[in-house]
Every structure is written in C-alpha cells, then in structure tokens.
Design a protein around this motif. Structure first.
Motif, PDB file in Angstrom:
ATOM      1  N   ARG A  45       2.506   1.757  -3.520  1.00 55.95           N
ATOM      2  CA  ARG A  45       1.112   2.250  -4.591  1.00 55.95           C
ATOM      3  C   ARG A  45       0.860   3.731  -4.419  1.00 55.95           C
ATOM      4  O   ARG A  45       0.141   4.267  -5.370  1.00 55.95           O
ATOM      5  CB  ARG A  45      -0.011   1.044  -4.417  1.00 55.95           C
ATOM      6  CG  ARG A  45      -0.009  -0.022  -5.100  1.00 55.95           C
ATOM      7  CD  ARG A  45      -1.356  -0.761  -5.003  1.00 55.95           C
ATOM      8  NE  ARG A  45      -1.709  -1.073  -3.809  1.00 55.95           N
ATOM      9  CZ  ARG A  45      -1.437  -2.409  -3.108  1.00 55.95           C
ATOM     10  NH1 ARG A  45      -0.725  -3.341  -3.743  1.00 55.95           N
ATOM     11  NH2 ARG A  45      -1.864  -2.741  -1.813  1.00 55.95           N
ATOM     12  N   GLN A  46       0.973   4.124  -3.280  1.00 63.04           N
ATOM     13  CA  GLN A  46       0.803   5.609  -2.999  1.00 63.04           C
ATOM     14  C   GLN A  46       1.669   6.697  -3.554  1.00 63.04           C
ATOM     15  O   GLN A  46       1.518   7.779  -3.276  1.00 63.04           O
ATOM     16  CB  GLN A  46       0.531   6.037  -1.535  1.00 63.04           C
ATOM     17  CG  GLN A  46      -0.729   5.181  -0.989  1.00 63.04           C
ATOM     18  CD  GLN A  46      -0.992   5.593   0.601  1.00 63.04           C
ATOM     19  OE1 GLN A  46      -1.221   6.744   0.643  1.00 63.04           O
ATOM     20  NE2 GLN A  46      -1.508   4.575   1.236  1.00 63.04           N
ATOM     21  N   ARG A  47       2.757   6.015  -4.188  1.00 65.64           N
ATOM     22  CA  ARG A  47       3.806   6.971  -4.748  1.00 65.64           C
ATOM     23  C   ARG A  47       4.233   6.549  -6.055  1.00 65.64           C
ATOM     24  O   ARG A  47       3.843   5.411  -6.562  1.00 65.64           O
ATOM     25  CB  ARG A  47       5.321   6.680  -3.895  1.00 65.64           C
ATOM     26  CG  ARG A  47       4.759   7.352  -2.546  1.00 65.64           C
ATOM     27  CD  ARG A  47       5.923   7.092  -1.617  1.00 65.64           C
ATOM     28  NE  ARG A  47       6.007   7.769  -0.209  1.00 65.64           N
ATOM     29  CZ  ARG A  47       5.426   7.288   0.819  1.00 65.64           C
ATOM     30  NH1 ARG A  47       4.775   6.227   0.691  1.00 65.64           N
ATOM     31  NH2 ARG A  47       5.395   7.976   2.007  1.00 65.64           N
ATOM     32  N   ASN A  86      -1.626  13.458  -4.523  1.00 64.56           N
ATOM     33  CA  ASN A  86      -0.244  14.079  -3.772  1.00 64.56           C
ATOM     34  C   ASN A  86       0.317  15.322  -4.301  1.00 64.56           C
ATOM     35  O   ASN A  86      -0.116  15.668  -5.557  1.00 64.56           O
ATOM     36  CB  ASN A  86       1.057  13.190  -4.257  1.00 64.56           C
ATOM     37  CG  ASN A  86       0.663  11.931  -4.117  1.00 64.56           C
ATOM     38  OD1 ASN A  86      -0.116  11.492  -4.770  1.00 64.56           O
ATOM     39  ND2 ASN A  86       1.645  11.001  -3.398  1.00 64.56           N
ATOM     40  N   ASP A 136       0.993  -1.221  -0.034  1.00 72.84           N
ATOM     41  CA  ASP A 136       0.116   0.069   0.034  1.00 72.84           C
ATOM     42  C   ASP A 136       0.868   1.093  -0.075  1.00 72.84           C
ATOM     43  O   ASP A 136       0.669   2.186  -0.610  1.00 72.84           O
ATOM     44  CB  ASP A 136      -0.802  -0.045   1.240  1.00 72.84           C
ATOM     45  CG  ASP A 136      -1.871  -1.124   0.929  1.00 72.84           C
ATOM     46  OD1 ASP A 136      -2.159  -1.526   0.020  1.00 72.84           O
ATOM     47  OD2 ASP A 136      -2.568  -1.269   2.119  1.00 72.84           O
ATOM     48  N   GLU A 137       2.099   1.243   0.768  1.00 75.23           N
ATOM     49  CA  GLU A 137       3.012   2.396   0.842  1.00 75.23           C
ATOM     50  C   GLU A 137       3.371   2.527  -0.588  1.00 75.23           C
ATOM     51  O   GLU A 137       3.506   3.943  -0.941  1.00 75.23           O
ATOM     52  CB  GLU A 137       4.014   2.114   1.882  1.00 75.23           C
ATOM     53  CG  GLU A 137       4.927   3.355   1.966  1.00 75.23           C
ATOM     54  CD  GLU A 137       6.045   2.853   3.224  1.00 75.23           C
ATOM     55  OE1 GLU A 137       6.600   3.673   3.653  1.00 75.23           O
ATOM     56  OE2 GLU A 137       6.554   1.628   2.933  1.00 75.23           O
ATOM     57  N   ARG A 156       3.072  10.237   0.286  1.00 73.71           N
ATOM     58  CA  ARG A 156       1.899   9.436   0.050  1.00 73.71           C
ATOM     59  C   ARG A 156       0.849  10.049  -0.763  1.00 73.71           C
ATOM     60  O   ARG A 156       0.708  11.305  -0.359  1.00 73.71           O
ATOM     61  CB  ARG A 156       1.683   8.437   1.034  1.00 73.71           C
ATOM     62  CG  ARG A 156       1.009   8.925   2.410  1.00 73.71           C
ATOM     63  CD  ARG A 156       0.915   7.689   3.370  1.00 73.71           C
ATOM     64  NE  ARG A 156       0.305   8.152   4.440  1.00 73.71           N
ATOM     65  CZ  ARG A 156       0.614   8.861   5.497  1.00 73.71           C
ATOM     66  NH1 ARG A 156       2.043   9.285   5.582  1.00 73.71           N
ATOM     67  NH2 ARG A 156      -0.392   9.159   6.442  1.00 73.71           N
ATOM     68  N   LYS A 157      -0.189   9.327  -1.229  1.00 73.78           N
ATOM     69  CA  LYS A 157      -1.471  10.040  -1.772  1.00 73.78           C
ATOM     70  C   LYS A 157      -2.247  10.848  -0.489  1.00 73.78           C
ATOM     71  O   LYS A 157      -2.452  10.571   0.544  1.00 73.78           O
ATOM     72  CB  LYS A 157      -2.223   8.795  -1.987  1.00 73.78           C
ATOM     73  CG  LYS A 157      -1.856   8.084  -3.261  1.00 73.78           C
ATOM     74  CD  LYS A 157      -3.166   7.110  -3.761  1.00 73.78           C
ATOM     75  CE  LYS A 157      -2.526   6.535  -5.256  1.00 73.78           C
ATOM     76  NZ  LYS A 157      -3.502   5.379  -5.739  1.00 73.78           N
ATOM     77  N   GLY A 185      -7.090  11.502  -3.008  1.00 69.52           N
ATOM     78  CA  GLY A 185      -5.732  10.751  -3.149  1.00 69.52           C
ATOM     79  C   GLY A 185      -4.656  11.448  -3.989  1.00 69.52           C
ATOM     80  O   GLY A 185      -3.928  10.741  -4.593  1.00 69.52           O
TER      81      GLY A 185
END
Length: 492
Positions: A82-84, A298, A79-80, A354-355, A296
C-alpha cells in the motif's frame, strides 16, 4: 460472453487417465526447452469464485517441475504494498526468462471487484482496463509469453458449490470470498465480461474455460498451456538470431539541428556567497523531507547528465540536506544477469521507496533511450516504444503521490574535455575516467539528439525535466537544491 462456457462439457475418468501421462511428458519436455529460452511464461489464473483455481494450479504443479515455477497469490494488499504504486506488487514477482510464473488474480482482481461493488464508476473502470492493456503489451513486447485463463461457472453451479461447501463435514475448501461474491454474481459477471472483452488482445488473449467438470477444466488448461509454450518455442527456434548492434539505429548526426540543450545558458555562474545559500537550502530540504515523511509522501529523484557533468557532486549536496534514515542512493550501471532476465523497468520498480522516503537514482531508466539506443544494445523498435513505457511508469508514480524530480546536468564539450584531462592527470581522480568515457565523447552529437528526443517525449506536467547549467559546478548544485526544495514545497 460466457455462454460458450456453460455447455456442460465433460471428460470421463478413463479419458483423463489415458491423456494425462502424455500431457505431463510433453509439458515437462516443453519446460526443459523453456529453461534455455529467452522469454518468461506468465500464467494469469482468474475466474469465478468457487471454480477451483487453486486445484488447477495444484494440478499444474504436479505435472511440471516445481523448480522452474514461481506461484504468487494476490489477496489483500500488505502494508508494504500500500505504501507504493499499485503495480509495484506485480513487478516485484515477475518471473525471469526461462521460467514460468503463475499469478492468482493478478492485476485484474482489484478493478473487477471495485466495479462489481460499485466503488468505481464506468469511466474509472475503463481507465484501469486501458492501463492493463498497456501493461500487458509492454510485457509481451519485451518477449514474455502471457497465458490468461478465466474459469467460469454458471450462477446455479456456483450457488450449488457454495451450499455444498457449507455442509461439508471436512471443513470449507472454497475461498472465504466465494459466499460473499455469489450474492453479487450478476454484478461480477457484468464487470468480468467487460474486462475480458477489452483486454482480449492478439498479444495476450483470454482462454475462457468451463469449470463445472474438474477433469475437463484441468485437462483443457494443461493442453492450452502446452500448446501456447510449444508454439512460442517453435517460433523462436525457427527465427534466425539478429545482431542487435548491426540492426540498431543511431540518430543521424549529419548537420545536427538545434536542440533543447542549446537553450541552456552555460555562462551562468554562482555568486560569491553560494556556499551560504547552499547551506540554507540544505536546511530547508531537511525540514521538507521530514514533513514529507510525516505526510507519507514518497520522493524519487533522477540524475542524468554528460560524463563528468557533476552528478555525483550534486547528489552529495542533496543528501547532505536529508536525514540519512530517509534516503537511498541507487547507482545504475550495466545490468546484472538477474536484471537482464527481466524487463528493463523491473530493476527500477523494485527500488521505489515506501511512503515518506526518498530514492535517488544516479542514472536511471533513461539509459534505455540514451546509451542503449546509441550503442545498439536495444533495437530500434525496443527503444522507440520505451518513451510511452517510461511515461506510463512515471504516471503511476505521480498518481500514487510520489514527488518525481528529473535533472539533466548539461556541460559543453570543452568543459568536459577539461574535466577529463584533469581526472587523467590527477592520481586520486584517475579512477573516474575510463576508455568508455572517451568513446562516448566521440558520439557527442548522437547523444545530443537522443537527449533532445528524451526531453521532448518525456517531460510532462507531472514529471518535468530540469535542465541544469553545469559548467559552473557550484551553480549547478545550487540550481538542483533550489529546484528540489521548490518542488517539495509546492507538493506539500
């Protein structure tokens, strides 16, 4: 291209035993020399599922001193991650200089898997391969030794291993993907063959190793890795050290020409009700950043400018309009020992938010083409290639959905002098003025031309520069806040 890796090569137990001890001794000696070197070794371990990639890495761990090795496997994205942006997961584990990093799969896994399953078309696949070539060139240009291994099995041998593994009484030793991928062997071979052909470059060649015989596979890997490290060490040790400062090329300041900064109207001043307008924009920014969090998205904001231009004050007005739970301010100074052991972009990739969150850089990666260029901390070829490296970095951010804002706060030399003297003569402001500030001021024209190059080469449609008129601090703060809100509003 895999025909040469289906020849049935073998190494006997006796030959393996005879050669292993000497190989291990030389590998350890090379690793000790590497610890004093100024480059990292990045080993990419890829290939057909079931070819024994994990066994190879285990063997290398047995031969080498594990204290100088970092091993990372790239399976499903967390998850960490995928948010970048996608490459964040690779940048964060890059080995520092003097060490060896082993990467399972790496940046090749996802494009090949996606293409083999027909989830991306040929054009998208080629774009990914082009990005890989650029990324690897960036690493090797910075000094990294990149050793890429592809372990190959024929279709029949892979099927035999999958079947044999399924009948084992001792539990499965193969990856859970081996059985699934074996069904699409031809699709994977086609995608892999194309990937290797496109990315087999002089600076980062592929070593395709036949993996049917385990002893041949392991011995060939060890010898290839050893020879690659020894060649590089011998080349570097034979080279005479260069004085970076003497070889740096600062801009020619004779008869400095008109630059983009000359187009900034520094006479602009804020109106009397500027404070009211600033509070209104801060309230709008508060709403927009929470909206970005819900969606979501950034946000990354870069603040650059002359010494005493007012970056800190502008940042404080921005952060006053954002909930403290949503942002981080990263102040960039001279790199630490840890940061100097990495590519210069590494310390910026690690702080990508992150998002839904905001990262504000007080100075940034543009130091590469400004202070490092002018002061001679980077050689001519190093800062020259950085424009493209920076554009690629920012393109990856914006492709991921990051809202990227870049501000240069401009003031004229007279205003800077007035602020310097004010700082020098005001007790509670004296910590803001240093000898380095005065020295930088002496190179105003050189910096001015470097700024012009920076804006011309890195102001793109997705990541444009905003040149802020900073002689009037309140006007500058208003312009920054207004631009921040307008960009967020347009993106959302």
């Amino acid at each position: 291209m895999f025909e040469a890796a289906e020849l049935g090569r073998k190494v006997s137990k006796q030959e393996f035993a005879e050669r292993e001890r000497d190989l291990q001794t030389r590998l350890l000696a090379a690793q000790q020399r590497l610890a004093e070197a100024k480059f990292p070794v990045i080993v990419v371990v890829s290939g057909v599922e079931g070819s024994g990639k994990g066994d190879v890495v285990s063997r290398l761990h047995g031969w080498l001193d594990t204290r100088g090795i970092q091993t990372h496997a790239f399976w499903d994205e967390s998850d960490e991650e995928r948010q970048r942006p996608h490459y964040w997961r690779f940048w964060r584990v890059m080995p520092p200089k003097g060490t060896l990093g082993m990467l399972f799969g790496s940046w090749y896994t996802q494009p090949i898997v996606e293409r083999a399953h027909d989830r991306i078309d040929a054009d998208a696949f080629e774009r990914e391969l082009t990005r890989i070539v650029d990324f690897e060139r960036m690493l090797t240009d910075d000094g990294a030794l990149l050793v890429k291994f592809w372990y190959h099995l024929s279709k029949g041998e892979q099927a035999r291993r999958v079947e044999e593994d399924g009948k084992s009484r001792h539990g499965s030793r193969l990856s859970h993907l081996a059985k699934e991928y074996a069904k699409r062997y031809d699709d994977f071979t086609e995608a892999s063959s194309r990937a290797l052909r496109v990315t087999d470059t002089g600076n980062a060649p592929w070593y395709v190793i036949e993996a049917q015989n385990r002893r041949y596979r392991d011995l060939t890997t060890g010898v290839t890795l050893l020879e690659s490290i020894e060649r590089r060490l011998e080349r570097d040790e034979a080279s005479r050290p260069i004085d970076i400062r003497s070889s740096a090329m600062a801009p020619d300041t004779e008869g400095a020409s008109i630059t983009v900064l000359d187009r900034v109207d520094l006479a602009q001043q804020a109106s009397e009700d500027v404070d009211k307008e600033i509070r209104k924009l801060q309230a709008q920014l508060h709403r927009l950043t929470w909206k970005a969090w819900k969606k979501g998205r950034n946000t990354v904001a870069v603040f650059e400018g002359w010494d005493a231009a007012g970056k800190g004050g502008a940042i404080r007005r921005v952060t006053a309009g954002i909930d403290a739970r949503l942002y981080r301010v990263i102040t960039i100074g001279a790199p630490t020992d840890e940061e100097r052991a990495q590519h210069y972009l590494w310390r910026f990739w690690r702080h990508v938010p992150r998002k839904g969150f905001v990262t504000i850089y007080d100075r940034s990666w543009y130091g590469r083409v400004l202070v490092e260029r002018i002061e001679g901390f980077a050689e001519h070829h190093e800062w020259k290639r950085s424009y493209q490296e920076i554009n690629d970095f920012e393109e990856q951010l914006t492709e991921h959905g990051v809202v990227l804002l870049k501000f240069w706060i401009h003031i004229d030399p007279d205003e800077q002098l007035r602020r310097f003297e004010e700082r020098q003569n005001t007790p509670w402001k004296q910590h803001k003025i240093t000898d380095e500030d005065w020295r930088n001021r002496d190179r105003w024209d050189a910096y001015k031309l470097a700024i012009n190059d920076m804006v011309a080469r890195t102001s793109t449609h997705a990541a444009p520069w905003t040149l802020v008129a900073g002689n009037d601090k309140r006007f500058a703060r208003l312009q920054v806040l207004r631009t921040f809100c307008e960009r967020l509003q347009a993106e959302l």
